[in-house]
Design an enzyme around this catalytic site. Sequence first.
Site, PDB file in Angstrom:
ATOM      1  N   ARG A 170       9.889  31.511  -7.088  1.00 26.79           N
ATOM      2  CA  ARG A 170       9.085  30.988  -5.987  1.00 26.79           C
ATOM      3  C   ARG A 170       7.605  31.035  -6.359  1.00 26.79           C
ATOM      4  NH1 ARG A 170      13.782  32.988  -3.859  1.00 26.79           N
ATOM      5  NH2 ARG A 170      14.914  31.314  -2.793  1.00 26.79           N
ATOM      6  N   GLU A 340      24.077  31.486  -0.846  1.00 25.48           N
ATOM      7  CA  GLU A 340      23.425  30.416  -0.098  1.00 25.48           C
ATOM      8  C   GLU A 340      23.639  29.047  -0.744  1.00 25.48           C
ATOM      9  OE1 GLU A 340      19.750  32.724   2.075  1.00 25.48           O
ATOM     10  OE2 GLU A 340      19.411  32.051   0.020  1.00 25.48           O
ATOM     11  N   TRP A 406      23.669  42.092  -0.090  1.00 24.95           N
ATOM     12  CA  TRP A 406      22.356  41.836   0.510  1.00 24.95           C
ATOM     13  C   TRP A 406      22.430  41.514   1.997  1.00 24.95           C
ATOM     14  CZ3 TRP A 406      20.207  37.328   2.672  1.00 24.95           C
ATOM     15  CH2 TRP A 406      20.974  36.169   2.575  1.00 24.95           C
ATOM     16  N   TYR A 431      14.466  44.841   1.594  1.00 24.41           N
ATOM     17  CA  TYR A 431      13.767  43.635   1.164  1.00 24.41           C
ATOM     18  C   TYR A 431      12.270  43.894   1.364  1.00 24.41           C
ATOM     19  CZ  TYR A 431      17.537  40.309   0.223  1.00 24.41           C
ATOM     20  OH  TYR A 431      18.590  39.637  -0.332  1.00 24.41           O
ATOM     21  N   ASP A 433       9.729  42.170   0.674  1.00 27.05           N
ATOM     22  CA  ASP A 433       8.897  41.062   1.149  1.00 27.05           C
ATOM     23  C   ASP A 433       8.773  41.089   2.670  1.00 27.05           C
ATOM     24  OD1 ASP A 433      11.673  40.465   0.370  1.00 27.05           O
ATOM     25  OD2 ASP A 433      11.405  38.638   1.538  1.00 27.05           O
TER      26      ASP A 433
END
EC number: 3.2.1.52
Length: 566
Positions: A170, A340, A406, A431, A433
């Site tokens: 990213r 995903e 996760w 996580y 972030d």
Amino acid sequence: MSDTAATAGAGERTAGSAGPVGAAGLIPAPVSVTAVPDGGAFTPDSATALAAGPGTETTERWLRGTVGGALGLPLPPGPAGAPNTVTLVVDAELAPEAYRLTVTAGTGVEIRGGSGAGVFWGAQTLRQLLGPGAFRAAPGAGSAIPAIPAQTVEDEPRFGWRGLMLDVSRHFTAKSDVLRMLDLIAAHKLNVFHFHLTDDQGWRIEIKRHPRLTEVGAWRPRTKWGHRASELWDEKPYGGYYTQDDIREIVAYAAERHIRVVPEIDLPGHSQAAIAAYPELGNTDVVDTAKLEPWGDWGVSPNVLAPTENVLRFYEGVLEEVLDLFPAEVSPFVHMGGDECPKDQWKASPAAQARIAELGVGDEDGLQSWFIRHFDTWLAERGRRLIGWDEILEGGLAPGAAVSSWRGYGGGIEAARAGHDVVMCPEQQVYLDHRQHGGPDEPMPIGFVRTLEDVYRFEPVPPSLEPEAAARVLGTQANVWTEVMQDRSRIDYQVFPRLAAFAEVAWSPLGAPADRDWAGFEGRMGAHYPRLEALGVDYRRPAGPLPWQKRPGIKGRPIEGAPPNV
């Protein structure tokens, strides 16, 4: 742990307690510290020698170059056990990552480890005992070497997998900053670096047989500024990648610090950058893949790999080069993503539907499982192990695969009970972030509020797991996704100081979350913050972000209708 640790008596202090452990501010807290009453102290000086036994060469180099360089100590070679000497010894009677650090007035320091790794972790403890000056790059004002009280530290990790995942797709992390992060995780006794190298937004590893992966796939035309709900864009083209020599350097640098590097090549979803480089990898019967570019937005791209033999051969070629760059002795695991993966294109694609019928896999979930099973077998034939996000459970788990859990604990519990190894990294807890506070000043806040104390009370092994299944938990990992982390400073802010709490959870025998000595940890952090400052880490201060750490006007992701801490 040896009999000494078990019977140390009144001088012993266990992890998280006051006394010698607290006084030194050791993080992660060791299993035990035994003080020597009236035993004096040892102060290294310019005459202090370094005696390195067989198998301790990596620690010898690190102590002389890093700690010696910081404190102005030449640390010349000397005989083991001589006065004024730091002695390094591999002792096979200790567990592989265990160590015993003994400080004796007048004699010096002895570090015994069960392997080279154990000796190295003991040297990290010695560095903390030597004060914040030992964390600088060169000697200077305020770096006087403290006297180290006579004591014995006995220690070993709770888990064998103590990891940090860094997403460089990213937002790209320069090689120099990757090496710096390896130093930072080594300073916290973490031993796994999960390297997230490919995603929709960028392909970051050079593959010589497929040069367009970096010529095209590493560069996107623009980038969303803030969370995907933001209306702001940075119109500057963005990207970067690591050459194969860069990767070899990173892997070797990590190995010197006893850190395993686990590469991640994402498939069959999170693959838009690869499809943009090689359009034939996509579902060309339903999408004009020739028009795709590496994605500049966040979230989950609908563009996924086509279920063809050509795609399998393409990624086998990719992995042949990856395996050469990440040797088995560095890490047997290769992370294949598997999460995903939107199924809409496969549902609409006549070719994909025909493939489902041909393979007899039942449906689109079965098709995703087919991808994972293929590469599980392919890797196993080459002496490697596949690990993937917990979606690889959907449609049937590949027999030899391990799971990164996760989406909470559920996937890990299911996998462990089915006999699969598990790394616990639930989004709700680790996580990094996700925002650290619910206040309005957090820069680009996303996700759940997870404070330093929240991370400290994280428990990797669910109490509902039976002992046999619990033994399948290899360890734990903190994950760092970089959608809203544009540079090193932003990564620092999100990761630290919470990584210190996570490291203690992964290493130390803390007991049940409710019983953990948060006040003791918070007190020891008072000694740890100066170390982070000496290392130049732009961590979040306990009082909140500094003025220049704020990002006013940039939308984050408060989740509508969620509880107050989300």
